[in-house]
Design a protein around this motif. Structure first.
Motif, PDB file in Angstrom:
ATOM      1  N   ILE A  38       9.825  -4.312 -10.779  1.00  0.00           N
ATOM      2  CA  ILE A  38      10.382  -5.280  -9.835  1.00  0.00           C
ATOM      3  C   ILE A  38      10.663  -6.578 -10.589  1.00  0.00           C
ATOM      4  O   ILE A  38       9.748  -7.265 -11.039  1.00  0.00           O
ATOM      5  N   PRO A  39      11.953  -6.930 -10.729  1.00  0.00           N
ATOM      6  CA  PRO A  39      12.307  -8.083 -11.552  1.00  0.00           C
ATOM      7  C   PRO A  39      12.442  -9.399 -10.785  1.00  0.00           C
ATOM      8  O   PRO A  39      12.489 -10.469 -11.395  1.00  0.00           O
ATOM      9  N   SER A  40      12.557  -9.326  -9.444  1.00  0.00           N
ATOM     10  CA  SER A  40      12.830 -10.539  -8.669  1.00  0.00           C
ATOM     11  C   SER A  40      11.960 -10.577  -7.419  1.00  0.00           C
ATOM     12  O   SER A  40      11.272  -9.604  -7.091  1.00  0.00           O
ATOM     13  N   GLY A  41      12.025 -11.710  -6.717  1.00  0.00           N
ATOM     14  CA  GLY A  41      11.187 -11.893  -5.534  1.00  0.00           C
ATOM     15  C   GLY A  41      11.869 -11.572  -4.229  1.00  0.00           C
ATOM     16  O   GLY A  41      11.392 -11.983  -3.168  1.00  0.00           O
ATOM     17  N   SER A  42      12.959 -10.808  -4.241  1.00  0.00           N
ATOM     18  CA  SER A  42      13.730 -10.572  -3.022  1.00  0.00           C
ATOM     19  C   SER A  42      13.010  -9.691  -2.009  1.00  0.00           C
ATOM     20  O   SER A  42      13.388  -9.669  -0.835  1.00  0.00           O
ATOM     21  N   MET A  43      11.974  -8.955  -2.459  1.00  0.00           N
ATOM     22  CA  MET A  43      11.264  -8.064  -1.535  1.00  0.00           C
ATOM     23  C   MET A  43       9.832  -8.527  -1.243  1.00  0.00           C
ATOM     24  O   MET A  43       9.020  -7.765  -0.721  1.00  0.00           O
ATOM     25  N   LYS A  44       9.517  -9.774  -1.569  1.00  0.00           N
ATOM     26  CA  LYS A  44       8.182 -10.294  -1.222  1.00  0.00           C
ATOM     27  C   LYS A  44       8.023 -10.285   0.290  1.00  0.00           C
ATOM     28  O   LYS A  44       8.985 -10.496   1.020  1.00  0.00           O
ATOM     29  N   ASP A  45       6.819 -10.073   0.859  1.00  0.00           N
ATOM     30  CA  ASP A  45       5.622  -9.809   0.089  1.00  0.00           C
ATOM     31  C   ASP A  45       5.301  -8.311  -0.024  1.00  0.00           C
ATOM     32  O   ASP A  45       4.234  -7.922  -0.478  1.00  0.00           O
ATOM     33  N   THR A  46       6.301  -7.482   0.351  1.00  0.00           N
ATOM     34  CA  THR A  46       6.134  -6.036   0.197  1.00  0.00           C
ATOM     35  C   THR A  46       6.016  -5.671  -1.273  1.00  0.00           C
ATOM     36  O   THR A  46       5.127  -4.897  -1.663  1.00  0.00           O
ATOM     37  N   LEU A  47       6.912  -6.219  -2.084  1.00  0.00           N
ATOM     38  CA  LEU A  47       6.912  -5.983  -3.526  1.00  0.00           C
ATOM     39  C   LEU A  47       6.921  -7.324  -4.239  1.00  0.00           C
ATOM     40  O   LEU A  47       7.688  -8.220  -3.878  1.00  0.00           O
ATOM     41  N   LEU A  48       6.092  -7.454  -5.263  1.00  0.00           N
ATOM     42  CA  LEU A  48       6.000  -8.690  -6.026  1.00  0.00           C
ATOM     43  C   LEU A  48       6.611  -8.503  -7.406  1.00  0.00           C
ATOM     44  O   LEU A  48       6.676  -7.388  -7.928  1.00  0.00           O
ATOM     45  N   ILE A  49       7.053  -9.593  -7.992  1.00  0.00           N
ATOM     46  CA  ILE A  49       7.561  -9.547  -9.362  1.00  0.00           C
ATOM     47  C   ILE A  49       6.449  -8.998 -10.265  1.00  0.00           C
ATOM     48  O   ILE A  49       5.312  -9.457 -10.222  1.00  0.00           O
ATOM     49  N   GLY A  50       6.788  -7.980 -11.062  1.00  0.00           N
ATOM     50  CA  GLY A  50       5.803  -7.370 -11.941  1.00  0.00           C
ATOM     51  C   GLY A  50       5.187  -6.092 -11.401  1.00  0.00           C
ATOM     52  O   GLY A  50       4.438  -5.425 -12.107  1.00  0.00           O
ATOM     53  N   ASP A  51       5.514  -5.720 -10.157  1.00  0.00           N
ATOM     54  CA  ASP A  51       5.077  -4.417  -9.644  1.00  0.00           C
ATOM     55  C   ASP A  51       5.829  -3.311 -10.394  1.00  0.00           C
ATOM     56  O   ASP A  51       7.020  -3.437 -10.672  1.00  0.00           O
ATOM     57  N   PHE A  52       5.124  -2.243 -10.690  1.00  0.00           N
ATOM     58  CA  PHE A  52       5.726  -1.088 -11.363  1.00  0.00           C
ATOM     59  C   PHE A  52       5.543   0.115 -10.452  1.00  0.00           C
ATOM     60  O   PHE A  52       4.439   0.394  -9.979  1.00  0.00           O
ATOM     61  N   LEU A  53       6.639   0.819 -10.193  1.00  0.00           N
ATOM     62  CA  LEU A  53       6.550   1.966  -9.287  1.00  0.00           C
ATOM     63  C   LEU A  53       7.421   3.099  -9.799  1.00  0.00           C
ATOM     64  O   LEU A  53       8.241   2.929 -10.700  1.00  0.00           O
ATOM     65  N   PHE A  54       7.199   4.278  -9.222  1.00  0.00           N
ATOM     66  CA  PHE A  54       8.058   5.420  -9.488  1.00  0.00           C
ATOM     67  C   PHE A  54       8.925   5.674  -8.263  1.00  0.00           C
ATOM     68  O   PHE A  54       8.429   5.705  -7.133  1.00  0.00           O
ATOM     69  N   VAL A  55      10.216   5.833  -8.493  1.00  0.00           N
ATOM     70  CA  VAL A  55      11.169   6.098  -7.406  1.00  0.00           C
ATOM     71  C   VAL A  55      11.237   7.596  -7.165  1.00  0.00           C
ATOM     72  O   VAL A  55      11.502   8.376  -8.080  1.00  0.00           O
ATOM     73  N   ASN A  56      10.997   8.006  -5.933  1.00  0.00           N
ATOM     74  CA  ASN A  56      11.007   9.415  -5.555  1.00  0.00           C
ATOM     75  C   ASN A  56      12.449   9.898  -5.414  1.00  0.00           C
ATOM     76  O   ASN A  56      13.126   9.602  -4.428  1.00  0.00           O
ATOM     77  N   LYS A  57      12.948  10.651  -6.408  1.00  0.00           N
ATOM     78  CA  LYS A  57      14.332  11.120  -6.381  1.00  0.00           C
ATOM     79  C   LYS A  57      14.519  12.354  -5.503  1.00  0.00           C
ATOM     80  O   LYS A  57      15.651  12.715  -5.167  1.00  0.00           O
TER      81      LYS A  57
END
Length: 260
Positions: A38-57
Motif C-alpha cells: 500500500i503506497p498511499s493513504g487513500s484507503m485509510k483506515d482500512t489500509l495504511l501506508i506500508g501494509d503488505f497483502l496478497f491479492v486473491n486472483k
C-alpha cells in the motif's frame, strides 16, 4: 579430474533450480496471489501506508492483466465471477497502466452521487453512523515520505485527526470512511456506471483519486471488468517505516488482519 568434471554439472543444477523456482513463482503469482504494497493513504483506515497483502486472483477469474506485464494471451475474462459491492479490489488503471486499490462502490447500471459528503446509490443515501476520530502522528510516511492530510493543523510530531464514520452499503457491507474537509467531490453530479464497468472510491474520501475523477483529468473513471486483477482479503505484514527492514516500525497488530 573428477572435480573438474563435476563443476559444469553443479552449475547446470543451479541453473535448473533457479529456472524451476522462477517458473513456480510465476505460476503462483499469475493464478493465485499477487503481492501488493500500500503506497498511499487513500484507503485509510482500512489500509495504511506500508501494509503488505496478497491479492486473491481466483476471486474474479482471469484476464490479460492477471499475468505479469499484462502478458496473458487472451482477451476478455475466463472463469470470471462478478465482484460484490464493498469488495476491496486491485485493478489496472485504464489509461496509465498503474495498479490501484480501492473499494467497489458502483455496479454496472448503478447511479452514484455524493451529496453533502454522503454517498447515494440509485437515489438512496447509504447509512452513516459516527465512529469517533481517526488519529495518527503527523510525520512523513512510507517510502515516498509524504505527510498525511488532517482536519486539524498539528505540527510535526503532533496528532493528526480525521472524522471517522461507519458506512453501510445496500448489501449490508459496513466499513469505516474518513472525512477531512469540505471539497468539490463531496457534492457531485450523478455518475451512471456503464455496462461491463465498475465505480471505485477510496475510504479516505477526501484524499483519494478515484472514479469521481474522470480519466482525462488524472482520475480513475469507470473501470472495465477486464482491468480487475483481484480482491484484497488479508493484510499479511505491515511496516510504518520507509523500509520493511526497520523492524522497530512493524505494526504487529496488523499482521494477518482481515480486510473489511
Amino acid at each position: 579430474m573428477a572435480s573438474k568434471a563435476e563443476k559444469p554439472d553443479g552449475i547446470m543444477e543451479t541453473v535448473k533450480t533457479v529456472f524451476w523456482a522462477l517458473l513456480i513463482a510465476g505460476v503462483f503469482r499469475t493464478l493465485f496471489f499477487q503481492p501488493f504494497w500500500i503506497p498511499s493513504g487513500s484507503m485509510k483506515d482500512t489500509l495504511l501506508i506500508g501494509d503488505f497483502l496478497f491479492v486473491n486472483k481466483m476471486a474474479y477469474g482471469y484476464s490479460r492483466y492477471s499475468c505479469p506485464f499484462s502478458a496473458c494471451p487472451f482477451s476478455g475474462r475466463i472463469l470470471g465471477s462478478e465482484p460484490e459491492r464493498g469488495d476491496v479490489v486491485v485493478f489496472r488503471h485504464p489509461v496509465n497502466g498503474n495498479d490501484f486499490i480501492k473499494r467497489l462502490i458502483g455496479l454496472p447500471g448503478d447511479k452514484i452521487q455524493m451529496k453533502d459528503s454522503v454517498l447515494h446509490i440509485n437515489g438512496q443515501a447509504v447509512k452513516i453512523e459516527p465512529a469517533g476520530v481517526f488519529t495518527e502522528t503527523y510525520e512523513r510516511q512510507g517510502s515516498a515520505g509524504t505527510f498525511p492530510r488532517c482536519s486539524n493543523n498539528p505540527g510535526v510530531g503532533g496528532v493528526c485527526e480525521k472524522t471517522r464514520a461507519t458506512e453501510t452499503l445496500p448489501n449490508g457491507v459496513s466499513h469505516d470512511i474518513l472525512d477531512i474537509t469540505k471539497q468539490a467531490q463531496d457534492d457531485t453530479g450523478v455518475y451512471v456506471v456503464p455496462e461491463g464497468h465498475y465505480f471505485f472510491m477510496g475510504d479516505n474520501r477526501d484524499n483519494s483519486t478515484d472514479s469521481r475523477f474522470p480519466q482525462n483529468a488524472g482520475g480513475v473513471g469507470y473501470v472495465p471488468f477486464e482491468n480487475i486483477i483481484g480482491r484484497a482479503d488479508r493484510i499479511m505484514f505491515s511496516s510504518a517505516g520507509k523500509s520493511l527492514f526497520y523492524f522497530w516500525t512493524w505494526r504487529s497488530d496488523r499482521f494477518f488482519k482481515a480486510v473489511q
